[in-house]
Design a protein around this motif. Structure first.
Motif, PDB file in Angstrom:
ATOM      1  N   LYS A 114       0.854  -1.171   0.055  1.00 32.97           N
ATOM      2  CA  LYS A 114      -0.004   0.177   0.053  1.00 32.97           C
ATOM      3  C   LYS A 114       0.620   1.075   0.179  1.00 32.97           C
ATOM      4  N   LEU A 115       2.026   1.445   0.620  1.00 33.26           N
ATOM      5  CA  LEU A 115       2.641   2.619   0.759  1.00 33.26           C
ATOM      6  C   LEU A 115       4.191   2.791   0.294  1.00 33.26           C
ATOM      7  N   ASP A 116       4.098   1.551  -0.818  1.00 32.47           N
ATOM      8  CA  ASP A 116       5.562   1.595  -1.736  1.00 32.47           C
ATOM      9  C   ASP A 116       5.415   2.554  -2.618  1.00 32.47           C
ATOM     10  N   TYR A 117       6.848   3.216  -2.939  1.00 28.44           N
ATOM     11  CA  TYR A 117       7.038   4.110  -3.832  1.00 28.44           C
ATOM     12  C   TYR A 117       6.275   5.317  -3.753  1.00 28.44           C
ATOM     13  N   LEU A 118       6.099   5.858  -2.381  1.00 26.64           N
ATOM     14  CA  LEU A 118       5.525   6.978  -2.143  1.00 26.64           C
ATOM     15  C   LEU A 118       6.391   8.238  -2.109  1.00 26.64           C
ATOM     16  N   ILE A 119       6.283   9.291  -2.620  1.00 23.17           N
ATOM     17  CA  ILE A 119       6.870  10.443  -2.730  1.00 23.17           C
ATOM     18  C   ILE A 119       6.968  11.049  -1.231  1.00 23.17           C
ATOM     19  N   HIS A 120       8.159  11.471  -0.862  1.00 18.77           N
ATOM     20  CA  HIS A 120       8.240  11.942   0.550  1.00 18.77           C
ATOM     21  C   HIS A 120       7.626  13.399   0.779  1.00 18.77           C
ATOM     22  N   GLU A 121       7.128  13.566   1.761  1.00 19.76           N
ATOM     23  CA  GLU A 121       6.413  15.070   1.924  1.00 19.76           C
ATOM     24  C   GLU A 121       6.882  16.431   1.605  1.00 19.76           C
ATOM     25  N   ASP A 122       8.230  16.395   2.117  1.00 16.16           N
ATOM     26  CA  ASP A 122       9.092  17.669   1.946  1.00 16.16           C
ATOM     27  C   ASP A 122       9.333  17.942   0.442  1.00 16.16           C
ATOM     28  N   PRO A 123       9.713  16.788  -0.392  1.00 13.51           N
ATOM     29  CA  PRO A 123      10.047  17.329  -1.901  1.00 13.51           C
ATOM     30  C   PRO A 123       8.618  17.652  -2.634  1.00 13.51           C
ATOM     31  N   LEU A 124       7.659  16.860  -1.897  1.00 18.44           N
ATOM     32  CA  LEU A 124       6.395  17.250  -2.543  1.00 18.44           C
ATOM     33  C   LEU A 124       5.833  18.684  -2.290  1.00 18.44           C
ATOM     34  N   TYR A 125       5.899  19.209  -1.103  1.00 16.60           N
ATOM     35  CA  TYR A 125       5.791  20.484  -0.526  1.00 16.60           C
ATOM     36  C   TYR A 125       6.614  21.505  -1.400  1.00 16.60           C
ATOM     37  N   GLN A 126       7.885  21.047  -1.476  1.00 14.91           N
ATOM     38  CA  GLN A 126       8.742  22.149  -2.293  1.00 14.91           C
ATOM     39  C   GLN A 126       8.278  22.403  -3.812  1.00 14.91           C
ATOM     40  N   MET A 127       7.789  21.202  -4.329  1.00 15.46           N
ATOM     41  CA  MET A 127       7.551  20.965  -5.588  1.00 15.46           C
ATOM     42  C   MET A 127       6.009  22.196  -5.890  1.00 15.46           C
ATOM     43  N   PHE A 128       5.128  21.989  -4.974  1.00 14.10           N
ATOM     44  CA  PHE A 128       3.996  22.765  -5.261  1.00 14.10           C
ATOM     45  C   PHE A 128       4.313  24.283  -4.873  1.00 14.10           C
ATOM     46  N   LYS A 129       5.296  24.471  -3.913  1.00 16.85           N
ATOM     47  CA  LYS A 129       5.557  26.013  -3.489  1.00 16.85           C
ATOM     48  C   LYS A 129       6.600  26.478  -4.435  1.00 16.85           C
ATOM     49  N   GLN A 130       7.572  25.884  -5.057  1.00 14.14           N
ATOM     50  CA  GLN A 130       8.462  26.401  -5.961  1.00 14.14           C
ATOM     51  C   GLN A 130       7.841  26.539  -7.481  1.00 14.14           C
ATOM     52  N   ASN A 131       7.167  25.592  -7.639  1.00  6.64           N
ATOM     53  CA  ASN A 131       6.305  25.439  -9.051  1.00  6.64           C
ATOM     54  C   ASN A 131       5.545  27.032  -9.077  1.00  6.64           C
ATOM     55  N   TYR A 132       4.914  27.133  -8.069  1.00  4.25           N
ATOM     56  CA  TYR A 132       3.865  28.287  -7.880  1.00  4.25           C
ATOM     57  C   TYR A 132       4.580  29.615  -7.896  1.00  4.25           C
ATOM     58  N   GLU A 133       5.839  29.751  -7.096  1.00  5.81           N
ATOM     59  CA  GLU A 133       6.406  31.065  -6.987  1.00  5.81           C
ATOM     60  C   GLU A 133       7.211  31.188  -8.442  1.00  5.81           C
TER      61      GLU A 133
END
Length: 414
Positions: free
Chosen positions: A152-171
């Motif tokens: 169920k939780l294999d290959y799941l992206i980590h929270e910090d890179p996910l946050y940085q993706m949304f934040k930096q792509n928006y900025e």
């Protein structure tokens, strides 16, 4: 001069379409003759198989990648840039990336697509496609996805890179629209809760569209609240069939009544939710007449269904040894009533238990595509292109559907 190579993505095996083959050859020849750049062809299936025996393909394609190829592609590009290409690329035109340069678990946990300001070929606010995780907890018999049947939780992206993706792509680019390419974003409540925690930290509300599993939304109705919290505006549901025996053969089960109930709940919690249904023509036991009957019932529910996409059942080629990921249907075709053949390099079939063939399924799809198209009230069906529809409706750059290509050309050449 900074261009190292030009790549053609063939993840879905588009070689079966004559027009696509013609377009590829025309463009590849231009690249080789006028730009003199390397041509890379790739995808997670053995996309080059059908045409590897064509002299024209062998001349135009310098490298053919099979499987997920982040590591192998970057290794090749680094080699081209430094003029020190790894010997494996010199010795082999076809590279099985999953075996020669496999991703590590850490690679798959850091899939975040963070765009820097140097990636200036994007329009401000343009939507992008990302992966929030890899793999699928299900193992549908028609599916040839390589990471199916995962935990169920294999290959799941980590929270910090996910946050940085949304934040930096928006900025950097004002990106709010995301198409998540995961086979099943809602495979667990825990995964949706993690994404919701990340979104809660953002200063803006993103918009999401992805594949969703209808049975899980019915079993765990709290997932609908989580989708609303995350920012979902639409989803694609692989219903495939509403025929009980056909559903049993593909390991899926949902009734027409439950489907309508689910779509009603989604629209109540997320007003104007865009639902796309994916259907497969040619599954075992389902006749053309039954499929047509159910399709007509679905078309009548335009208040809940934005679009219906139909596909003929795909079985891999008869030469299964050289294909990296094969469906259970393809491995055990005879058990399901299929007799396979191969015409012009394309896997075809017939099934005597429902009098269906590959050719009839294709004709049926074409016939009813026009009928389904009448469901649309806009130039772009609100489905997989939902993010682009939103972008074209609301951008401040004067970009429309008609001038998009010209505007993009102007931006790149500038």
């Amino acid at each position: 001069d900074q261009t190292l190579a030009v790549g053609f993505s063939l993840s879905f095996g588009n070689w079966q379409f004559e027009k696509f083959e013609k377009d590829f050859f025309e463009r590849a020849e231009l690249i080789k003759q006028r730009a003199q750049k390397r041509v890379i062809v790739g995808g997670w299936k053995n996309t080059g198989k059908n045409f590897m025996d064509q002299a024209r393909f062998n001349v135009l394609a310098d490298h053919v990648f099979i499987d997920r190829c982040e590591r192998s592609l970057l290794t090749l590009l680094d080699g081209i840039k430094s003029n020190k290409i790894d010997l494996v690329f010199k010795m082999n035109k076809v590279i099985n990336a999953g075996k020669i340069f496999p991703n590590s678990d850490e690679d798959d946990a850091n899939l975040a697509l963070i765009l820097s300001k140097e990636d200036d070929d994007l329009f401000y606010g343009e939507p992008i496609t990302v992966e929030l995780s890899r793999g699928c907890i299900f193992d549908c018999t028609f599916c040839s996805y390589e990471k199916r049947g995962k935990k169920k939780l294999d290959y799941l992206i980590h929270e910090d890179p996910l946050y940085q993706m949304f934040k930096q792509n928006y900025e950097n680019f004002g990106i709010v629209n995301y198409n998540a390419a995961d086979p099943t974003v809602n495979d667990t409540v825990e995964k949706l809760e993690m994404i919701a925690r990340v979104v809660d930290q953002l200063e803006f509300k993103p918009k999401f569209f992805s594949f969703l599993r209808s049975e899980l939304l019915l079993r765990y109705p709290e997932q609908i609240d989580l989708l609303a919290r995350i920012g979902y505006v639409g989803g694609a549901f692989g219903i495939e069939s509403l025929h009980p025996q056909a559903q049993k053969s593909i390991r899926k089960k949902i009734s027409y009544e439950d489907l309508i109930s689910l779509l009603t709940s989604l629209n109540e919690k997320i007003p104007n939710f865009n639902s796309v249904l994916l259907m497969i023509v040619g599954l075992p036991y389902e006749t053309k007449e039954h499929f047509e009957q159910m399709l007509n019932k679905l078309i009548e529910r335009r208040d809940l269904i934005s679009h219906i996409m139909m596909f003929p059942l795909f079985l891999e080629h008869t030469d299964l040894e050289n294909i990296p990921h094969v469906s259970n249907f393809s491995l055990n075709a005879e058990e399901y009533g299929y007799v396979r053949s191969e015409v012009n390099g394309l896997g075809t079939w017939k099934n005597e238990n429902n009098n269906m063939t590959w050719e009839l399924a294709n004709i049926f799809v074409r016939e009813f595509a026009m009928k389904v198209s009448k469901m649309h009230s806009t130039p772009i069906p609100r489905g997989f292109l939902l993010g682009y529809a939103d972008f074209l409706d609301n951008n401040d750059l004067g970009i429309t559907l008609d001038n998009f290509a010209e505007k993009y050309k102007e931006k790149v050449l500038a």
